[in-house]
Write an enzyme that holds these catalytic residues in place. Structure first.
Site: not given
Length: 152
Positions: A27-29, A76
């Protein structure tokens, strides 16, 4: 420094079970700069990637499973899931063949990493690679995480 080229493929080798497979979830912060959390089998990482298409800075820091889960909940967009097969290409390089699952099920990408930009530019891909998408930002996982996906 990560130096890699990325390709679409025409077919998946029939003998995938013969190769090492890693199950990856990420997942990408943040996507500018890229800050990602990744579960790679039973290992967990926080990764920072600098800007660039074929060559860019990359730093990996280990995480605990608990830290990973905590940060993944803050990610996100789309969570990227894939199986990655490590396939020798016959020239001393390893093809990382990603078979995406979840929202990107059906997408297959091949990546090859290099020691130098010159080596990357001189690489002759196998015949089952169809299109070089290294410079196409749409195929960066960080951008895929932001892509709107419609459900049937």
């Amino acid at each position: 420094m990560e130096i890699e080229r990325k390709y679409l493929v025409s077919e998946v080798p029939a003998n995938l079970k013969d190769y090492h497979c890693r199950v990856i979830e990420q997942g990408y912060l943040s996507t500018h700069p890229v800050v990602r959390v990744r579960k790679d089998n039973d290992s967990y990482y926080l990764t920072y990637k600098g800007s660039g298409m074929m060559a860019r800075e990359e730093y990996n820091l280990p995480l605990t499973a608990e830290s990973y889960e905590h940060l993944l909940a803050k990610a996100d967009g789309n969570i990227i899931t894939k199986k990655r097969y490590e396939i020798p290409d016959g020239t001393g390089k390893t093809i990382e063949l990603d078979l995406f699952e979840g929202v990107f099920s059906g997408l297959t990408l091949a990546e090859v990493e290099f020691e130098s930009i010159e080596e990357a530019n001189a690489y002759i891909p196998p015949s089952w690679f169809t299109k070089d998408v290294t410079m196409d930002a749409a195929y960066h996982n960080s951008n895929m995480s932001k892509k709107a996906v419609t459900k049937p």
